[in-house]
Design a protein around this motif. Structure first.
Motif, PDB file in Angstrom:
ATOM      1  N   MET A  81       0.833  -1.185   0.000  1.00 25.59           N
ATOM      2  CA  MET A  81       0.000   0.000   0.000  1.00 25.59           C
ATOM      3  C   MET A  81       0.874   1.243   0.000  1.00 25.59           C
ATOM      4  O   MET A  81       1.947   1.245   0.556  1.00 25.59           O
ATOM      5  CB  MET A  81      -0.920   0.027   1.223  1.00 25.59           C
ATOM      6  N   ASP A 116      -9.935  -6.683   4.542  1.00 24.17           N
ATOM      7  CA  ASP A 116     -10.309  -5.427   3.904  1.00 24.17           C
ATOM      8  C   ASP A 116      -9.062  -4.564   3.784  1.00 24.17           C
ATOM      9  O   ASP A 116      -8.499  -4.117   4.787  1.00 24.17           O
ATOM     10  CB  ASP A 116     -11.382  -4.706   4.723  1.00 24.17           C
ATOM     11  N   ILE A 117      -8.634  -4.312   2.563  1.00 27.58           N
ATOM     12  CA  ILE A 117      -7.457  -3.490   2.301  1.00 27.58           C
ATOM     13  C   ILE A 117      -7.880  -2.027   2.193  1.00 27.58           C
ATOM     14  O   ILE A 117      -8.676  -1.667   1.334  1.00 27.58           O
ATOM     15  CB  ILE A 117      -6.754  -3.935   1.008  1.00 27.58           C
ATOM     16  N   ASP A 136      -4.979  -0.557   7.343  1.00 27.32           N
ATOM     17  CA  ASP A 136      -4.759   0.771   6.774  1.00 27.32           C
ATOM     18  C   ASP A 136      -3.403   1.271   7.256  1.00 27.32           C
ATOM     19  O   ASP A 136      -2.884   0.783   8.272  1.00 27.32           O
ATOM     20  CB  ASP A 136      -5.871   1.738   7.179  1.00 27.32           C
ATOM     21  N   LEU A 162       1.758  -7.395   2.437  1.00 24.12           N
ATOM     22  CA  LEU A 162       0.725  -7.605   3.443  1.00 24.12           C
ATOM     23  C   LEU A 162       1.285  -8.458   4.584  1.00 24.12           C
ATOM     24  O   LEU A 162       1.944  -9.472   4.341  1.00 24.12           O
ATOM     25  CB  LEU A 162      -0.482  -8.306   2.812  1.00 24.12           C
ATOM     26  N   VAL A 170     -10.568 -11.389  -0.131  1.00 24.28           N
ATOM     27  CA  VAL A 170      -9.874 -10.109   0.011  1.00 24.28           C
ATOM     28  C   VAL A 170     -10.758  -9.044  -0.634  1.00 24.28           C
ATOM     29  O   VAL A 170     -11.123  -9.151  -1.806  1.00 24.28           O
ATOM     30  CB  VAL A 170      -8.485 -10.121  -0.639  1.00 24.28           C
ATOM     31  N   SER A 218     -11.823  -4.695  -0.966  1.00 23.49           N
ATOM     32  CA  SER A 218     -11.354  -3.318  -0.829  1.00 23.49           C
ATOM     33  C   SER A 218     -12.394  -2.388  -1.456  1.00 23.49           C
ATOM     34  O   SER A 218     -12.937  -2.692  -2.515  1.00 23.49           O
ATOM     35  CB  SER A 218     -10.001  -3.119  -1.525  1.00 23.49           C
ATOM     36  N   LEU A 259       0.635  -5.400  -5.525  1.00 24.88           N
ATOM     37  CA  LEU A 259      -0.518  -5.592  -4.653  1.00 24.88           C
ATOM     38  C   LEU A 259      -1.319  -6.818  -5.075  1.00 24.88           C
ATOM     39  O   LEU A 259      -1.702  -7.641  -4.227  1.00 24.88           O
ATOM     40  CB  LEU A 259      -1.414  -4.361  -4.672  1.00 24.88           C
ATOM     41  N   VAL A 314      -2.310 -10.052  -2.942  1.00 24.16           N
ATOM     42  CA  VAL A 314      -3.686 -10.527  -2.792  1.00 24.16           C
ATOM     43  C   VAL A 314      -3.759 -12.020  -3.085  1.00 24.16           C
ATOM     44  O   VAL A 314      -4.342 -12.800  -2.317  1.00 24.16           O
ATOM     45  CB  VAL A 314      -4.636  -9.748  -3.726  1.00 24.16           C
TER      46      VAL A 314
END
Length: 259
Positions: free
Chosen positions: A1, A47-48, A72, A104, A114, A116, A129, A133
């Motif tokens: 992220m 939850d990303i 987050d 992650l 997963v 978002s 990313l 995932v």
């Protein structure tokens, strides 16, 4: 992220428009629309970009996951989200974790789903990313998200360029085709998208009318001042135009890890 900036005043500003816990449009209805074809009951969910926890409350309260973990990189967002989840009485199901930019922090094959909602726009290295995932999904697990995409000709559209020039946040946006390619190259299967541009153009137009109404305008000016109101309204008008011209394309994304 990747990092961004959501200071307390800005968060209050967004939640005033979209509701407590929500930093992007659509509220509980859009969370359920994203997940409408996904069986969440009894599953583990990541939850990303959980923000202040609105989507996590909806999922935990209404869709009965076994466990939900939201992540987050913004301390204030995570702290606020934890309070929102506790007030909702869902802290035994949902947990929010502050993470650092990068891979992650979970073991391989940790989650069934997963999820978002609208946070991937801040991620520059989307290829990495999507690989992450895939790594944390269990065999047969599902990736489902909403992201802000752009049309192939967005840079030629005045409405889109006006919005880009006014927004205060840093965005990394791709086209639908670019997104599908990167998800597929990362190893996700059954990659699909659902275009939400028409819905959002109508939603954004209603939001502008709400902001121009006497009651909402008075409340905002009382909280943030008239100068901030004028700037906020200009951004929202430009945002609505960006969607209306088709340059800004909110899109649902779907993929699966092979069984």
């Amino acid at each position: 992220m990747s990092g961004t900036s959501y200071p307390p005043e800005f968060v209050t500003n967004l939640e005033m428009q979209w509701g407590i816990g929500f930093l992007s449009p659509g509220g509980p209805e859009e969370v359920k629309e994203i997940l409408r074809d996904i069986v969440v009951g009894g599953k583990t969910v990541l939850d990303i970009g959980c923000g202040t926890g609105g989507p996590d409350i909806v999922i935990s309260r209404d869709l009965a996951p076994k466990r939900l973990v939201g992540i987050d990189i913004e301390p204030f967002l995570v702290e606020t989200g934890r309070k929102n989840i506790a007030v909702a009485g869902l802290d035994k199901v949902a947990e929010l974790i502050l993470v650092e930019v990068g891979p992650l922090p979970f073991e391989d094959q940790s989650f069934d789903i997963v999820f978002s909602k609208d946070s991937l726009i801040h991620v520059e290295d989307k290829a990495s990313l999507y690989r992450e995932v895939l790594r944390v999904l269990k065999p047969g697990g599902q990736f489902v998200a909403s992201d802000w995409l752009r049309s192939a000709n967005a840079d030629e559209l005045a409405g889109y360029n006006e919005w880009q020039s006014l927004t205060s946040l840093s965005f990394s946006m791709q086209t639908t085709d670019e997104t599908k390619v990167e998800m597929t190259v990362a190893g996700l299967e059954d990659v699909k998208t659902r275009d939400r541009t028409e819905w959002y153009a109508e939603t954004a137009a209603r939001e502008v009318k709400m902001m121009e109404s006497g009651e909402w305008r008075s409340q905002f000016i009382a909280a943030f001042g008239e100068e901030n109101y004028i700037k906020k309204l200009a951004v929202r008008i430009a945002n609505a135009r960006a969607a209306e011209c088709g340059g800004l394309m909110p899109t649902h994304l779907f993929g699966r890890r092979a069984k």
